[in-house]
Design a protein around this motif. Structure first.
Motif, PDB file in Angstrom:
ATOM      1  N   GLY A  94       3.962  24.144 -41.838  1.00 60.32           N
ATOM      2  CA  GLY A  94       5.118  24.008 -42.711  1.00 60.32           C
ATOM      3  C   GLY A  94       6.169  23.105 -42.111  1.00 60.32           C
ATOM      4  N   ASP A  95       7.325  23.062 -42.746  1.00 63.10           N
ATOM      5  CA  ASP A  95       8.427  22.240 -42.262  1.00 63.10           C
ATOM      6  C   ASP A  95       8.866  22.711 -40.881  1.00 63.10           C
ATOM      7  OD1 ASP A  95      10.853  20.351 -42.847  1.00 63.10           O
ATOM      8  OD2 ASP A  95      11.747  22.256 -42.192  1.00 63.10           O
ATOM      9  N   TYR A  96       8.983  21.762 -39.954  1.00 64.52           N
ATOM     10  CA  TYR A  96       9.239  22.097 -38.552  1.00 64.52           C
ATOM     11  C   TYR A  96      10.459  23.005 -38.397  1.00 64.52           C
ATOM     12  CZ  TYR A  96       7.533  20.798 -33.917  1.00 64.52           C
ATOM     13  OH  TYR A  96       6.918  20.807 -32.697  1.00 64.52           O
ATOM     14  N   GLU A  97      11.577  22.578 -38.951  1.00 66.37           N
ATOM     15  CA  GLU A  97      12.812  23.328 -38.759  1.00 66.37           C
ATOM     16  C   GLU A  97      12.767  24.671 -39.482  1.00 66.37           C
ATOM     17  OE1 GLU A  97      17.640  22.515 -38.993  1.00 66.37           O
ATOM     18  OE2 GLU A  97      16.204  20.872 -39.230  1.00 66.37           O
ATOM     19  N   LYS A  99      12.414  12.467 -30.328  1.00 63.87           N
ATOM     20  CA  LYS A  99      13.756  12.690 -29.787  1.00 63.87           C
ATOM     21  C   LYS A  99      14.674  13.289 -30.853  1.00 63.87           C
ATOM     22  CE  LYS A  99      14.415   8.543 -27.827  1.00 63.87           C
ATOM     23  NZ  LYS A  99      15.006   7.485 -26.956  1.00 63.87           N
ATOM     24  N   GLU A 100      14.535  12.820 -32.082  1.00 63.78           N
ATOM     25  CA  GLU A 100      15.328  13.388 -33.176  1.00 63.78           C
ATOM     26  C   GLU A 100      14.920  14.832 -33.438  1.00 63.78           C
ATOM     27  OE1 GLU A 100      17.743  14.338 -36.287  1.00 63.78           O
ATOM     28  OE2 GLU A 100      17.957  12.752 -34.777  1.00 63.78           O
ATOM     29  N   MET A 101      13.613  15.114 -33.324  1.00 63.39           N
ATOM     30  CA  MET A 101      13.156  16.488 -33.493  1.00 63.39           C
ATOM     31  C   MET A 101      13.787  17.388 -32.437  1.00 63.39           C
ATOM     32  SD  MET A 101       9.363  18.123 -32.992  1.00 63.39           S
ATOM     33  CE  MET A 101       8.560  17.169 -34.260  1.00 63.39           C
ATOM     34  N   GLU A 102      13.809  16.943 -31.181  1.00 63.64           N
ATOM     35  CA  GLU A 102      14.420  17.751 -30.133  1.00 63.64           C
ATOM     36  C   GLU A 102      15.912  17.960 -30.390  1.00 63.64           C
ATOM     37  OE1 GLU A 102      15.273  17.651 -25.312  1.00 63.64           O
ATOM     38  OE2 GLU A 102      13.448  16.693 -26.085  1.00 63.64           O
ATOM     39  N   ALA A 103      16.588  16.909 -30.879  1.00 56.95           N
ATOM     40  CA  ALA A 103      18.018  17.047 -31.192  1.00 56.95           C
ATOM     41  C   ALA A 103      18.226  18.097 -32.286  1.00 56.95           C
ATOM     42  CB  ALA A 103      18.587  15.699 -31.616  1.00 56.95           C
ATOM     43  N   ARG A 104      17.351  18.100 -33.276  1.00 57.12           N
ATOM     44  CA  ARG A 104      17.456  19.096 -34.353  1.00 57.12           C
ATOM     45  C   ARG A 104      17.216  20.509 -33.822  1.00 57.12           C
ATOM     46  NH1 ARG A 104      13.303  17.086 -38.667  1.00 57.12           N
ATOM     47  NH2 ARG A 104      13.748  19.142 -39.551  1.00 57.12           N
ATOM     48  N   ILE A 105      16.245  20.640 -32.908  1.00 52.65           N
ATOM     49  CA  ILE A 105      15.964  21.958 -32.321  1.00 52.65           C
ATOM     50  C   ILE A 105      17.165  22.430 -31.502  1.00 52.65           C
ATOM     51  CG2 ILE A 105      14.507  23.170 -30.651  1.00 52.65           C
ATOM     52  CD1 ILE A 105      12.192  21.361 -31.593  1.00 52.65           C
ATOM     53  N   VAL A 113       3.440  23.565 -34.099  1.00 53.78           N
ATOM     54  CA  VAL A 113       3.882  23.472 -35.492  1.00 53.78           C
ATOM     55  C   VAL A 113       3.157  22.315 -36.149  1.00 53.78           C
ATOM     56  CG1 VAL A 113       5.816  23.136 -37.057  1.00 53.78           C
ATOM     57  CG2 VAL A 113       6.144  24.437 -34.943  1.00 53.78           C
ATOM     58  N   LEU A 114       2.362  22.612 -37.141  1.00 53.84           N
ATOM     59  CA  LEU A 114       1.630  21.585 -37.878  1.00 53.84           C
ATOM     60  C   LEU A 114       2.421  21.266 -39.143  1.00 53.84           C
ATOM     61  CD1 LEU A 114      -2.237  21.622 -38.360  1.00 53.84           C
ATOM     62  CD2 LEU A 114      -0.672  20.332 -39.799  1.00 53.84           C
ATOM     63  N   ASP A 115       3.292  20.292 -39.017  1.00 51.15           N
ATOM     64  CA  ASP A 115       4.158  19.848 -40.110  1.00 51.15           C
ATOM     65  C   ASP A 115       3.582  18.550 -40.662  1.00 51.15           C
ATOM     66  OD1 ASP A 115       6.121  18.895 -41.788  1.00 51.15           O
ATOM     67  OD2 ASP A 115       7.788  19.319 -40.433  1.00 51.15           O
ATOM     68  N   ARG A 116       2.762  18.651 -41.696  1.00 50.84           N
ATOM     69  CA  ARG A 116       2.049  17.475 -42.204  1.00 50.84           C
ATOM     70  C   ARG A 116       3.002  16.436 -42.774  1.00 50.84           C
ATOM     71  NH1 ARG A 116      -3.461  18.657 -45.295  1.00 50.84           N
ATOM     72  NH2 ARG A 116      -3.712  16.484 -44.625  1.00 50.84           N
ATOM     73  N   ARG A 117       4.107  16.877 -43.356  1.00 53.08           N
ATOM     74  CA  ARG A 117       5.060  15.910 -43.904  1.00 53.08           C
ATOM     75  C   ARG A 117       5.718  15.119 -42.786  1.00 53.08           C
ATOM     76  NH1 ARG A 117       9.887  17.961 -47.736  1.00 53.08           N
ATOM     77  NH2 ARG A 117      10.578  18.850 -45.741  1.00 53.08           N
TER      78      ARG A 117
END
Length: 529
Positions: free
Chosen positions: A79-82, A108-114, A36-40
């Motif tokens: 785009g936006d990861y989530e 780690k926050e990304m994994e928590a969101r997933i 996932v290429l999330d530039r933001r």
């Protein structure tokens, strides 16, 4: 029931020693390899300059090619990861998402969101450790729930853990054949973008090429010279050699194009065949363990990349001087050794570790007294191997804000480089404006006469700047400032020093240091001369 799986590549951009990918292949009837290429997200989590963007895109293109050879493909979702995950989990009827575990707070926050998304949409999440030698959480548990704050203590904890897990086998075409690959039309729709697509300057090309294939080739080239590997000692490498005098593998470890566990065990095999070999901390394995040390400390330290709110970092009233910071960043300090380093960094995205030491000391405690955070941001943007944990850890170290306590050792921006390259070949390469100066002036061109400057085709103050500071004066002044800071915050300073449990040794070192300061001396060492 077999899963329909998205395998998320984040930093582990490789096929060899990828336990999470193997687990995904073993448990799935359909597998979608995704980046996932999330530039933001990337802009908020890390500053990535043009050279790093090129290196990343090369790594993704190489990963795509290697997957194609095994009958699969890489899908780059932008785009936006989530949002893109939510969309494609539904579209592809995904029941499992696999990804490598990481220690950075944003990952780690990304994994928590997933995982929260998985609870909502009904898919499971599997993450395994492979970017580091050890599971940092296990190290923290063995150390009573806290990070070991000294390398000595860290090695003691590792002795309780034993050797890291061995690397796993590389996946084969048969592994992918058991899983239905993505349709070829998807590969066309979700290809690796070109630099022009992302508006990245195409002229920003480093001599370092990204990707697993390149990383493995470099690894094999180094391991062919087993004598060099067995006897490698980091302090003896040359900071201003025209070709890297170290392995130069750090950019490939940073993105996970190369497995650190693979390197560790290949080194172990060479050491086992050698009667005598170098040992940590200066050996090649010792360098891997330093990486592991910073990963561990960073994973358990709040605000690790900042001074304020960082419990292990000295709180220093650094100068705020945008003009001086800019001159350092753009190679306009007037000290050729420092400016050549910063030029190589900007042109190639890599500099020797001792060159990093010199440039960082100059910016912080040595000459300019500017915050290590500012230098860390520049390195994060320009270094191909920029890494959340190692970059911040090294900048705290080099500014003597944590970990390093022989703060009287200040790198001279003239003598340090001259020691290993008296002819100034490194300076002539990266600062061609000075290339015609005789060797006796190349590190101090301002000492040449006006006639000699004209003969060299470079007038100091016109074609190349005068030194921006008097090194002797500012370094002595800064040494007194650092001494005062460490006296006022001695409790914080002791947190990251190995001899904190030996009051007598500590007192002897402190008395010796204070005596040097009283005499107006800056203790000269082999690193400074």
């Amino acid at each position: 029931m077999p899963h329909r799986t998205i395998h998320l590549f984040r930093k582990g951009l490789r096929l060899h020693d990828n336990p999470t990918l193997l687990a995904a292949l073993a448990s799935s009837e359909a597998l979608y390899p995704v980046y996932v290429l999330d530039r933001r997200f990337m802009a908020s989590a890390m500053a990535i300059g043009a050279l790093r963007w090129h290196f990343l895109l090369q790594a993704l293109e190489n990963l795509r090619a290697n997957l194609l050879q095994l009958g699969s493909c890489l899908l780059v979702l932008q785009g936006d990861y989530e949002a893109v995950l939510r969309d494609h989990v539904k579209k592809w009827r995904i029941t499992q998402v696999t990804l490598d575990a990481e220690v950075e707070p944003f990952y780690k926050e990304m994994e928590a969101r997933i995982r929260r998304l998985g609870q909502e949409l009904g898919f499971t999440v599997l993450s395994l450790v492979s970017h580091s030698l050890y599971d940092t959480q296990r190290i923290l548990e063995l150390n009573g729930g806290a990070a070991p704050l000294t390398y000595k203590r860290f090695l003691h904890v590792l002795s309780l853990l034993g050797d890291p897990e061995a690397p796993v086998r590389s996946p084969a075409a048969e592994d992918f054949q058991r899983c239905r690959p993505p349709d070829l039309c998807l590969a066309e729709c979700y290809g690796v973008p070109l630099p022009v697509d992302l508006k990245i300057p195409t002229e920003s090309l480093s001599p370092w090429k990204g990707g697993e294939t390149e990383g493995l080739q470099r690894l094999e080239q180094h391991l062919m010279n087993q004598g060099w590997v067995a006897n490698f000692t980091k302090p003896r490498t040359i900071p201003n050699s025209l070709l890297p005098s170290t392995t130069g593998l750090s950019p490939y470890f940073s993105l996970g194009c190369l497995s650190v566990r693979t390197f560790f065990y290949r080194l172990s095999n060479i050491y086992a065949q050698s009667k005598n070999h170098s040992l940590p901390p200066v050996s090649l394995q010792g360098q891997l363990l330093w990486r592991e040390f910073f990963y561990t400390v960073a994973s358990a330290t709040p605000n690790f990349t900042k001074m304020v709110g960082n419990p292990i970092c000295l709180q220093i009233n650094w100068y705020q001087d945008a003009e001086r910071l800019h001159r350092w960043k753009t190679a306009q300090t007037g000290f050729p050794w420092i400016d050549a380093i910063m030029t190589q960094l900007r042109q190639e995205g890599w500099i020797h570790h001792l060159a990093r030491h010199a440039a960082a000391c100059f910016l912080t405690r040595g000459d300019l007294w500017i915050s290590w955070e500012e230098g860390m941001k520049v390195f994060e943007e320009l270094l191909l191997d920029a890494d959340y944990s190692i970059n911040a850890g090294n900048w705290m170290w080099l500014s003597a804000s944590a970990f390093f306590h022989q703060y009287t050792r200040i790198f001279c921006p003239v003598r340090f480089g001259k020691r290993t390259d008296p002819q100034g070949r490194y300076i002539r390469k990266y600062l061609p404006v000075l290339k015609n100066f005789p060797s006796k002036y190349i590190y101090e061109p301002w000492t040449a006469s006006e006639e000699e400057q004209k003969e060299a085709g470079c007038i100091i103050g016109q074609d190349y700047p005068f030194p921006m500071v008097n090194h002797k004066e500012v370094s002595e002044h800064n040494l007194l400032l650092m001494k005062q800071v460490r006296e006022e915050q001695c409790r914080t300073a002791q947190l990251t020093r190995d001899d904190a449990d030996d009051p007598m040794e500590m007192k002897m070192k402190r008395n010796h240091s204070e005596e040097n300061v009283k005499k107006g001396k800056v203790a000269r060492t082999t690193e400074e001369t």
